[in-house]
Design a protein around this motif. Structure first.
Motif, mmCIF file in Angstrom:
data_model
loop_
_atom_site.group_PDB
_atom_site.id
_atom_site.type_symbol
_atom_site.label_atom_id
_atom_site.label_comp_id
_atom_site.label_asym_id
_atom_site.label_seq_id
_atom_site.Cartn_x
_atom_site.Cartn_y
_atom_site.Cartn_z
ATOM 1 N N SER A 106 9.790 5.940 3.708
ATOM 2 C CA SER A 106 10.181 7.042 4.580
ATOM 3 C C SER A 106 8.943 7.721 5.125
ATOM 4 N N GLY A 107 9.144 8.638 6.065
ATOM 5 C CA GLY A 107 8.029 9.396 6.615
ATOM 6 C C GLY A 107 7.357 8.704 7.782
ATOM 7 N N ALA A 108 6.477 9.444 8.445
ATOM 8 C CA ALA A 108 5.777 8.942 9.626
ATOM 9 C C ALA A 108 4.427 8.369 9.241
ATOM 10 N N LYS A 109 4.165 7.160 9.703
ATOM 11 C CA LYS A 109 2.878 6.512 9.449
ATOM 12 C C LYS A 109 2.009 6.628 10.691
ATOM 13 N N THR A 110 0.777 7.081 10.517
ATOM 14 C CA THR A 110 -0.139 7.218 11.648
ATOM 15 C C THR A 110 -0.652 5.841 12.050
ATOM 16 N N THR A 111 -0.412 5.447 13.309
ATOM 17 C CA THR A 111 -0.690 4.070 13.724
ATOM 18 C C THR A 111 -1.614 3.984 14.935
ATOM 19 N N THR A 112 -2.425 4.977 15.171
ATOM 20 C CA THR A 112 -3.353 4.932 16.297
ATOM 21 C C THR A 112 -4.300 3.738 16.144
ATOM 22 N N LEU A 139 0.833 -1.198 0.000
ATOM 23 C CA LEU A 139 0.000 0.000 0.000
ATOM 24 C C LEU A 139 0.867 1.247 0.000
ATOM 25 N N GLY A 140 0.607 2.126 -0.943
ATOM 26 C CA GLY A 140 1.357 3.367 -1.021
ATOM 27 C C GLY A 140 0.658 4.527 -0.349
ATOM 28 N N ASN A 141 -0.515 4.279 0.231
ATOM 29 C CA ASN A 141 -1.271 5.347 0.858
ATOM 30 C C ASN A 141 -2.165 4.742 1.925
ATOM 31 N N SER A 142 -3.154 5.486 2.375
ATOM 32 C CA SER A 142 -3.968 5.055 3.500
ATOM 33 C C SER A 142 -5.209 4.282 3.063
ATOM 34 N N ILE A 143 -5.808 3.602 4.051
ATOM 35 C CA ILE A 143 -7.100 2.943 3.870
ATOM 36 C C ILE A 143 -8.114 3.724 4.692
ATOM 37 N N SER A 144 -9.278 3.973 4.139
ATOM 38 C CA SER A 144 -10.296 4.729 4.866
ATOM 39 C C SER A 144 -10.525 4.109 6.232
ATOM 40 N N ALA A 145 -10.691 4.979 7.199
ATOM 41 C CA ALA A 145 -10.647 4.528 8.584
ATOM 42 C C ALA A 145 -11.900 3.821 9.079
ATOM 43 N N ALA A 146 -13.069 4.164 8.564
ATOM 44 C CA ALA A 146 -14.294 3.693 9.206
ATOM 45 C C ALA A 146 -15.104 2.711 8.374
ATOM 46 N N ALA A 194 3.605 9.867 5.108
ATOM 47 C CA ALA A 194 2.461 10.530 5.757
ATOM 48 C C ALA A 194 1.132 9.833 5.511
ATOM 49 N N GLN A 195 1.132 8.515 5.535
ATOM 50 C CA GLN A 195 -0.124 7.807 5.353
ATOM 51 C C GLN A 195 -0.685 7.349 6.700
ATOM 52 N N THR A 196 -1.912 6.895 6.706
ATOM 53 C CA THR A 196 -2.570 6.454 7.927
ATOM 54 C C THR A 196 -2.838 4.957 7.844
ATOM 55 N N LEU A 197 -2.320 4.213 8.807
ATOM 56 C CA LEU A 197 -2.629 2.794 8.874
ATOM 57 C C LEU A 197 -4.052 2.627 9.384
ATOM 58 N N ARG A 198 -4.745 1.680 8.833
ATOM 59 C CA ARG A 198 -6.138 1.440 9.220
ATOM 60 C C ARG A 198 -6.208 1.117 10.709
ATOM 61 N N ALA A 199 -6.954 1.897 11.460
ATOM 62 C CA ALA A 199 -7.079 1.700 12.902
ATOM 63 C C ALA A 199 -7.989 0.520 13.210
ATOM 64 N N THR A 200 -7.998 0.142 14.489
ATOM 65 C CA THR A 200 -8.807 -0.967 14.999
ATOM 66 C C THR A 200 -8.644 -2.208 14.131
ATOM 67 N N THR A 201 -7.438 -2.442 13.666
ATOM 68 C CA THR A 201 -7.136 -3.592 12.823
ATOM 69 C C THR A 201 -6.010 -4.386 13.459
ATOM 70 N N THR A 202 -6.133 -5.726 13.451
ATOM 71 C CA THR A 202 -5.066 -6.607 13.934
ATOM 72 C C THR A 202 -4.245 -7.070 12.739
#
Length: 375
Positions: A108-114, A66-73, A91-99
């Motif tokens: 490179s860059g920071a991946k959002t991993t909440t 994946l080169g970008n984010s997956i929609s969160a909800a 600067a992408q967002t990892l899909r939250a609430t996922t195992t």
């Protein structure tokens, strides 16, 4: 009706975004699945609709790049055992609430991993120069791997100060530095050194199993740093079973200085090794004179008992590179080589046996601990 795209073998690439838009109402779904093949999506993935309407899944030995984010909800993102998700880009967002099973954070860059969880047999692999913004939740049995393209230093973010990974893998030929005192169950050195600086104090390994990745040397070991100004010392803490020989692959960053311990009882030890023998066995002690060094190996092994009774005693074997041998020492027969202990006032009589061919010395029945040297 349903729209489904399955990658069951080979590779498939989407250059751009993937939008899964259900316009047919309830129970009318769009699906993109990867099983034994590899799929690459360079842009963002958007799933419009309820969970039962849009599905993105990676199962079996499938890999999703994946080169970008997956929609969160919206929609359902399913990851099966053995699956791999590789996040690249910036600067992408990892899909939250996922195992996640095998989650590779690369590029490179920071991946959002909440809200990210690593599965029990899963792995978070830190690669490239990528970082993450929030500590994942590690399920017991999960692994953290460092496999960067340059030197790496761990942080609380990926290591998770509380409830961190069970296992740690070092797989970086440019070395990995531990940022703080940490406790893990098992350690594997695949490539490169794990450096423990004095500020980190120690790495504690709770398993009695041998450290993985055998075939250690100066470029693949645990570097226990010392401070010759303050005398501060970094340690690796190991737990050993009764009567089980264990080699602790320590070094000083230049020299490989392993020590093998065989305790009579189950014990735990702090271990550190460094170049530069001193009068009291500390990093900032008075250095041996050139004449004194000619009779010894120019190194110190600090081995401290931290738990358990010694019982009948511990057998210790040290190993060193020939370059640290003094001129007189190197001419001595095996029977004149052994290990000395600094007991608080002076180095005691050399005891044990040595092997000039293998650059080893062995001492048995050790019940008191402190710095050790070879002479």
């Amino acid at each position: 009706f349903t729209n489904r795209w399955a990658v069951n073998d080979g590779t498939a690439s989407i250059t751009g975004t993937l939008t899964m838009a259900n316009t047919g109402g309830a129970n009318q779904d769009c699906a993109f699945s990867v099983s034994t093949g590899t799929a690459t999506i360079t842009g963002a993935v958007t799933m419009n609709g309820a969970a039962n309407e849009n599905l993105l899944s990676v199962t079996g030995a499938g890999t999703l790049n994946l080169g970008n984010s997956i929609s969160a909800a919206n929609g359902t993102f399913t990851l099966g055992a053995g699956s791999t998700v590789n996040y690249t880009g910036t600067a992408q967002t990892l899909r939250a609430t996922t195992t996640y099973q095998n989650l590779i954070v690369s590029g490179s860059g920071a991946k959002t991993t909440t809200g990210v969880t690593i599965a029990a047999a899963g792995r978070l692999s830190m690669q490239g120069t990528a970082t993450i913004t929030a500590a994942p939740t590690y399920t017991a049995g999960a692994t953290l791997e460092y496999a960067g393209s340059g030197a790496q230093t761990s942080t609380n973010t990926e290591f998770a100060a509380a409830g961190g990974p069970t296992n740690l893998i070092i797989n970086n030929t440019n070395d990995v530095t531990l940022h703080a005192a940490r406790t893990i169950t098992a350690l594997t050195l695949t490539n490169g050194n794990l450096i423990i600086p004095t500020a980190s104090t120690r790495l504690t390994i709770t398993s009695t199993a041998a450290i993985g990745g055998s075939g250690f040397d100066a470029n693949k070991c645990i570097v226990t740093q010392v401070n010759t100004g303050t005398g501060a010392t970094a340690f690796v803490r190991v737990s050993l079973p009764a009567a089980g020989a264990r080699t602790i692959p320590v070094g000083d960053g230049t020299n490989y200085l392993p020590v093998t311990l065989t305790p009579a009882n189950a014990n735990s030890f702090d271990v550190c090794a460094f170049n530069g023998i001193t009068a009291n066995g500390t990093p900032n002690g008075t250095a041996f004179s050139p004449s004194q060094k000619s009779f010894v190996v120019d190194a110190v092994w600090v081995v401290n008992l931290t738990a358990g009774a010694t019982g009948a005693g511990v057998t210790m074997t040290t190993n060193w590179p020939e370059t640290l041998e003094g001129a007189v020492f190197s001419t001595n027969p095996d029977a004149r080589i052994g290990i000395s202990r600094y007991g608080g006032a002076a180095w005691d009589i050399v005891t044990g046996t040595g092997n000039q061919g293998g650059n080893t010395a062995t001492r048995t029945l050790i019940t008191a601990f402190s710095p050790f040297g070879v002479g």
